[in-house]
Design an enzyme around this catalytic site. Structure first.
Site, PDB file in Angstrom:
ATOM      1  N   HIS A  92       0.825  -1.213   0.000  1.00  0.00           N
ATOM      2  CA  HIS A  92       0.000   0.000   0.000  1.00  0.00           C
ATOM      3  C   HIS A  92       0.856   1.258   0.000  1.00  0.00           C
ATOM      4  CE1 HIS A  92       0.730   0.879   4.284  1.00  0.00           C
ATOM      5  NE2 HIS A  92       0.591  -0.423   4.493  1.00  0.00           N
ATOM      6  N   CYS A 108       3.601  -4.673   6.578  1.00  0.00           N
ATOM      7  CA  CYS A 108       3.159  -4.471   5.192  1.00  0.00           C
ATOM      8  C   CYS A 108       4.318  -3.981   4.338  1.00  0.00           C
ATOM      9  CB  CYS A 108       2.022  -3.445   5.138  1.00  0.00           C
ATOM     10  SG  CYS A 108       0.456  -4.051   5.792  1.00  0.00           S
TER      11      CYS A 108
END
Length: 137
Positions: A92, A108
């Site tokens: 992301h 992440c």
């Protein structure tokens, strides 16, 4: 036995680079290389897990997309252009672009928001099952 391992490894890599979109993340380099139909298109700096956290290694298909995602685990932190690949783990965008190129996330794979938008749209265009995420040391 070693030659069989290398043969399978190279066959797997060749297959993955032919499968629509492939995002290969090298944790030691803090880089992502993006391929479309086997052709290298981009190399981008990323941030993976900081000390005390973990970015899982392996190969996955994209599971779902979320354009305006906010973290339910980390104070509604913005996660624009999220591509979820394993549980709560996603590729992301981040507003913390000064940290790209060094470990900084909770696990992440963070990208510059412009790069995340490109990858998100590529994934949407080829379909989730045709987008592969490969994360290695």
């Amino acid at each position: 036995m070693r030659s069989v391992f290398y043969a399978v490894f190279f066959l797997l890599c060749a297959t993955l680079t032919q499968a629509g979109v492939v995002a290969k993340v090298d944790v030691s380099e803090q880089k992502m290389r993006v391929y479309s139909n086997g052709k290298h298109l981009y190399t981008w700096s990323v941030s993976t897990a900081r000390k005390g956290k973990w970015t899982p290694r392996g190969t996955w298909s994209a599971k779902h997309l979320s354009r305006h995602h906010k973290s339910s685990l980390y104070n509604n932190a913005p996660m624009p252009y999220s591509i979820f690949y394993s549980g709560n783990f996603a590729i992301h965008g981040t507003n913390n672009i000064s940290r790209l190129g060094s470990p900084a996330s909770a696990g992440c794979v963070r990208l510059h928001p412009e790069h995340a938008a490109v990858l998100f749209n590529m994934t949407r265009n080829v379909g989730l099952k045709n987008m592969k995420v490969v994360i290695r040391d």
